[in-house]
Design a protein around this motif. Structure first.
Motif, PDB file in Angstrom:
ATOM      1  N   ASN A   2      60.215 -23.749 -55.907  1.00 21.38           N
ATOM      2  CA  ASN A   2      59.631 -23.309 -54.654  1.00 21.38           C
ATOM      3  C   ASN A   2      59.620 -24.460 -53.644  1.00 21.38           C
ATOM      4  OD1 ASN A   2      57.107 -24.847 -54.721  1.00 21.38           O
ATOM      5  ND2 ASN A   2      56.470 -23.453 -56.344  1.00 21.38           N
ATOM      6  N   GLU A 103      63.799 -21.232 -51.412  1.00 17.63           N
ATOM      7  CA  GLU A 103      63.140 -20.075 -50.797  1.00 17.63           C
ATOM      8  C   GLU A 103      63.573 -19.839 -49.339  1.00 17.63           C
ATOM      9  OE1 GLU A 103      59.035 -19.703 -53.153  1.00 17.63           O
ATOM     10  OE2 GLU A 103      59.079 -21.458 -51.850  1.00 17.63           O
ATOM     11  N   TYR A 105      64.090 -17.290 -47.751  1.00 21.50           N
ATOM     12  CA  TYR A 105      63.484 -16.140 -47.078  1.00 21.50           C
ATOM     13  C   TYR A 105      62.321 -16.544 -46.172  1.00 21.50           C
ATOM     14  CZ  TYR A 105      62.038 -16.576 -51.991  1.00 21.50           C
ATOM     15  OH  TYR A 105      61.737 -17.060 -53.233  1.00 21.50           O
ATOM     16  N   TYR A 106      61.816 -17.781 -46.304  1.00 22.99           N
ATOM     17  CA  TYR A 106      60.803 -18.233 -45.353  1.00 22.99           C
ATOM     18  C   TYR A 106      61.371 -18.282 -43.936  1.00 22.99           C
ATOM     19  CZ  TYR A 106      57.397 -19.566 -48.916  1.00 22.99           C
ATOM     20  OH  TYR A 106      56.482 -19.535 -49.930  1.00 22.99           O
ATOM     21  N   ASP A 109      61.179 -14.856 -42.582  1.00 26.95           N
ATOM     22  CA  ASP A 109      59.826 -14.484 -42.175  1.00 26.95           C
ATOM     23  C   ASP A 109      59.549 -14.882 -40.730  1.00 26.95           C
ATOM     24  OD1 ASP A 109      57.002 -13.590 -42.824  1.00 26.95           O
ATOM     25  OD2 ASP A 109      56.646 -15.664 -42.199  1.00 26.95           O
ATOM     26  N   TRP A 134      65.161  -8.794 -47.788  1.00 25.45           N
ATOM     27  CA  TRP A 134      64.197  -9.772 -48.289  1.00 25.45           C
ATOM     28  C   TRP A 134      63.569  -9.285 -49.603  1.00 25.45           C
ATOM     29  CZ3 TRP A 134      59.255 -11.441 -45.152  1.00 25.45           C
ATOM     30  CH2 TRP A 134      58.756 -12.643 -45.668  1.00 25.45           C
ATOM     31  N   VAL A 138      62.887 -11.780 -53.152  1.00 26.21           N
ATOM     32  CA  VAL A 138      61.573 -12.369 -53.388  1.00 26.21           C
ATOM     33  C   VAL A 138      61.063 -12.031 -54.789  1.00 26.21           C
ATOM     34  CG1 VAL A 138      59.168 -12.349 -52.635  1.00 26.21           C
ATOM     35  CG2 VAL A 138      60.986 -12.325 -50.943  1.00 26.21           C
ATOM     36  N   ALA A 145      55.841 -15.971 -50.729  1.00 23.55           N
ATOM     37  CA  ALA A 145      56.851 -15.090 -50.154  1.00 23.55           C
ATOM     38  C   ALA A 145      56.538 -13.619 -50.412  1.00 23.55           C
ATOM     39  CB  ALA A 145      58.227 -15.441 -50.715  1.00 23.55           C
ATOM     40  N   ARG A 146      56.042 -13.288 -51.603  1.00 25.84           N
ATOM     41  CA  ARG A 146      55.686 -11.892 -51.902  1.00 25.84           C
ATOM     42  C   ARG A 146      54.525 -11.438 -51.035  1.00 25.84           C
ATOM     43  NH1 ARG A 146      57.811  -7.324 -53.262  1.00 25.84           N
ATOM     44  NH2 ARG A 146      59.218  -8.604 -54.511  1.00 25.84           N
ATOM     45  N   LEU A 149      55.862 -10.901 -47.505  1.00 20.64           N
ATOM     46  CA  LEU A 149      56.661  -9.686 -47.406  1.00 20.64           C
ATOM     47  C   LEU A 149      55.764  -8.459 -47.285  1.00 20.64           C
ATOM     48  CD1 LEU A 149      59.321  -8.130 -47.498  1.00 20.64           C
ATOM     49  CD2 LEU A 149      59.224  -8.252 -49.999  1.00 20.64           C
TER      50      LEU A 149
END
Length: 366
Positions: A2, A103, A105-106, A109, A134, A138, A145-146, A149
């Protein structure tokens, strides 16, 4: 790995390199200033981004540009000049140079937050596609992240007025927190789920749910040191007490909410204004509710929060109509704001209904 583990590994690797250690420490320094000096927090992120560029650290440069945008949106509530930069960062993060970035996907976001904060109704397909993409990346277990989301999905449901979906997502956030081995993280994300539940309970007049959610939000905000969220939660608690006929508790909570917010540098969240306006409307003090909405409009105007600004105009017009005040100029201002929306039809229809109501009232008097 992470992102925060990567931070600490980078610290250990560069233990005697002061400029690179600054890259690790700048985040915590800026975050600590988010409520008291949000402008300084933005400046620290910008300085760290420049430092990363000089040190030829592209991952850090990308991350600090992301953090700067996050601070603009969430600390200063300013969405000007963020969308194009967020789109560029998202595209850059998808290149081979960032394939191993922890990660990624940040970064997504940040882009989602921009779309949702500017004009969620104007970008529905883009938001849905990003959320779907996404979702597959995740981890299912509790992790930042979860939580994010679920929160973005809940925010999108609220913007689309899918209230049942939003309720379900808030419950899922709390369910996730109940299985989180990190108690501090669970409290942090539960706080935002509970403040959202306050808004949802208010909309369906679920007074017992509102009171419970507000009490939990106040408790969690105090434990987490989130003063802005504490002020909002206290405002919801004041409304819940007023609806229950506990006027002394209501007045006390309302004073605490306003006093708490006045000592902060961060602008209030939308829920704070909604709760205070509803508090005054509950006792038919429409002038006080109008004053709250006018302050809200001043806070949001010219910050590229297009749909939020339009909603605030709508609430002001609704109150002005109930007070029998002239509506021509406020309606014109509202329509000017609507012209910035990509899909203004729903908003213009609601304004038209207010105008129709005003005309009926005038005809009745005539």
């Amino acid at each position: 790995m992470n992102l925060w583990t990567w931070f600490e590994q980078y610290r250990a690797k560069n233990a005697h390199d002061a400029p690179r250690l600054r890259l690790v420490d700048a985040y915590s320094e800026a975050y600590a200033l988010r409520e008291s000096q949000p402008g300084r927090a933005v400046a620290i992120f910008s300085e760290a981004c420049d430092l990363a560029e000089r040190l030829r650290e592209p991952w850090w440069r990308l991350l600090y540009e992301k953090f700067r945008l996050d601070a603009l949106m969430h600390f200063q509530r300013d969405f000007r000049e963020v969308l194009e930069v967020a789109m560029h960062l998202t595209a850059e993060a998808a290149t081979p140079s960032f394939a191993e970035l922890p990660e990624p996907y940040y970064i997504a976001d940040t882009l989602l937050a921009a779309y949702l904060g500017i004009d969620a109704a104007g970008y529905p397909e883009t938001i849905r596609e990003t959320l779907t993409r996404w979702e597959g990346d995740v981890p299912a277990e509790p992790c930042p992240a979860r939580y994010l989301l679920l929160a973005r999905r809940r925010q999108f449901a609220m913007e689309e007025e899918r209230w049942a979906d939003a309720d379900d997502l808030a419950e899922r956030e709390l369910e996730l927190a109940s299985h989180d081995p990190d108690a501090e993280r669970a409290m942090h994300f539960s706080l935002f789920a509970y403040t959202a539940m306050c808004q949802l309970a208010y909309r369906r007049a679920a007074d017992e749910v509102l009171a419970h959610a507000a009490e939990r939000a106040v408790e969690l905000a105090q434990r987490c040191g989130q003063a802005c969220e504490e002020a909002e939660a206290l405002a919801w608690l004041a409304l819940a007490a007023r609806r229950a006929g506990r006027d002394h508790q209501a007045q006390q909570a309302q004073r605490q909410a306003v006093g708490r917010m006045q000592h902060l540098g961060i602008p209030p969240a939308p829920g704070y204004f909604t709760a205070l306006a509803a508090f005054h409307e509950q006792r038919e003090d429409l002038d006080a509710a109008l004053e709250v909405r006018s302050r809200e409009l001043t806070a949001v105007h010219d910050h590229n929060r297009r749909w939020y600004e339009c909603r605030t105009h709508l609430e002001r017009c609704r109150l002005l109509a109930r007070l029998g005040r002239p509506l021509a100029e406020p309606i014109e201002q509202a329509l000017t704001a609507a012209a910035q929306l990509r899909c203004p039809d729903r908003y213009e229809d609601q304004l038209e209904q207010i105008q129709i109501g005003e005309n009926r009232a005038i005809n009745a008097i005539g």
